[in-house]
Design a protein around this motif. Sequence first.
Motif, mmCIF file in Angstrom:
data_model
loop_
_atom_site.group_PDB
_atom_site.id
_atom_site.type_symbol
_atom_site.label_atom_id
_atom_site.label_comp_id
_atom_site.label_asym_id
_atom_site.label_seq_id
_atom_site.Cartn_x
_atom_site.Cartn_y
_atom_site.Cartn_z
ATOM 1 N N ASP A 188 0.661 -1.433 0.099
ATOM 2 C CA ASP A 188 -0.136 0.005 -0.274
ATOM 3 C C ASP A 188 0.842 0.563 -0.170
ATOM 4 O OD1 ASP A 188 -2.026 -1.931 -0.167
ATOM 5 O OD2 ASP A 188 -2.530 -1.060 2.053
ATOM 6 N N THR A 219 2.162 -1.755 -11.116
ATOM 7 C CA THR A 219 0.833 -1.606 -11.239
ATOM 8 C C THR A 219 -0.090 -1.449 -11.851
ATOM 9 O OG1 THR A 219 2.498 0.645 -10.881
ATOM 10 C CG2 THR A 219 0.537 0.781 -11.684
ATOM 11 N N GLN A 220 0.286 -2.314 -13.119
ATOM 12 C CA GLN A 220 -0.638 -2.617 -13.795
ATOM 13 C C GLN A 220 -1.406 -4.000 -13.414
ATOM 14 O OE1 GLN A 220 -1.590 -1.128 -17.066
ATOM 15 N NE2 GLN A 220 -3.296 -2.541 -16.480
ATOM 16 N N ALA A 271 -1.753 -4.270 -10.211
ATOM 17 C CA ALA A 271 -3.346 -3.554 -8.661
ATOM 18 C C ALA A 271 -3.842 -3.740 -9.567
ATOM 19 C CB ALA A 271 -2.488 -2.493 -7.909
ATOM 20 N N ASN A 272 -4.044 -2.716 -10.910
ATOM 21 C CA ASN A 272 -5.445 -1.932 -11.967
ATOM 22 C C ASN A 272 -6.352 -3.642 -12.127
ATOM 23 O OD1 ASN A 272 -3.960 0.714 -11.367
ATOM 24 N ND2 ASN A 272 -3.667 0.459 -13.544
ATOM 25 N N ASP A 273 -5.928 -4.575 -12.167
ATOM 26 C CA ASP A 273 -6.061 -5.549 -12.558
ATOM 27 C C ASP A 273 -6.255 -6.493 -11.620
ATOM 28 O OD1 ASP A 273 -6.045 -4.625 -15.452
ATOM 29 O OD2 ASP A 273 -4.489 -6.093 -15.924
ATOM 30 N N GLY A 274 -6.862 -5.806 -10.450
ATOM 31 C CA GLY A 274 -6.958 -7.412 -9.556
ATOM 32 C C GLY A 274 -6.164 -8.144 -8.770
ATOM 33 N N LYS A 316 -3.073 -8.926 -6.702
ATOM 34 C CA LYS A 316 -2.109 -8.685 -5.639
ATOM 35 C C LYS A 316 -0.451 -9.003 -5.686
ATOM 36 C CE LYS A 316 -5.475 -8.765 -2.020
ATOM 37 N NZ LYS A 316 -5.632 -9.723 -0.520
ATOM 38 N N LYS A 339 -2.473 -12.820 -15.975
ATOM 39 C CA LYS A 339 -2.162 -11.953 -16.597
ATOM 40 C C LYS A 339 -0.691 -12.818 -16.874
ATOM 41 C CE LYS A 339 -6.235 -9.441 -16.991
ATOM 42 N NZ LYS A 339 -6.307 -9.001 -17.859
ATOM 43 N N TYR A 385 1.476 -9.466 -19.310
ATOM 44 C CA TYR A 385 2.270 -8.036 -20.022
ATOM 45 C C TYR A 385 3.834 -8.190 -20.036
ATOM 46 C CZ TYR A 385 -1.125 -7.269 -16.285
ATOM 47 O OH TYR A 385 -2.162 -6.961 -14.844
ATOM 48 N N ARG A 400 -4.110 -0.756 -25.040
ATOM 49 C CA ARG A 400 -4.413 -1.631 -24.805
ATOM 50 C C ARG A 400 -4.232 -2.990 -24.456
ATOM 51 N NH1 ARG A 400 -6.971 -2.916 -19.125
ATOM 52 N NH2 ARG A 400 -5.311 -3.385 -17.351
#
Length: 124
Positions: free
Chosen positions: A8, A63-64, A66-69, A71, A104, A106, A122
Motif C-alpha cells: 500500500d 501497478t498494472q 494492481a489495476n487488474d485486481g 496482488k 495475466k 504483460y 492496451r
Amino acid sequence: MRLLRLEDDGQFSLVEFIGDNIPRYAILSHTWGADNEELTLKDLAEGTGKSKAGYKKIRFCGTQAANDGLKFSWVDTCCIDKSSSMELSEAINSMFRWYHNATKCYVYLSDVDLLTNNHDLRFV
C-alpha cells in the motif's frame, strides 16, 4: 516460487510460496537491459535499485497487476536468485509452467513509447 507484492505504501516486497498453493499473479515478459541496470533480488531485499532503468519495468508490472485486481506479480530479473545455480536451474525448468499459470501476462517493450506516438493501446 517467489512473487512480488506491491504494498500500500508503494514499496515492493518478496513473498515465497511453496507447493501448489500459489495465488493468482501477473507475469512480465520483457527485453533485458544491461546487467547493471536490471533490478535484482538483492536490490529488492536491500531496498536499493530504484534509480536503475529496470525499476521502471517492475513498477509498470506491479501497478498494472494492481489495476487488474492482482496482488502479486513475477519478474525474472528480481524474483530469481541468480547467485544460486540450483535455484536458477529450477527456475529455467519451471518457467514455461509459470507463464502458463499466470492470470495475466504483460509485455514491456523498452523501445516503444505509446504516449509519445499518441496511441491509446492496451492489450489484455
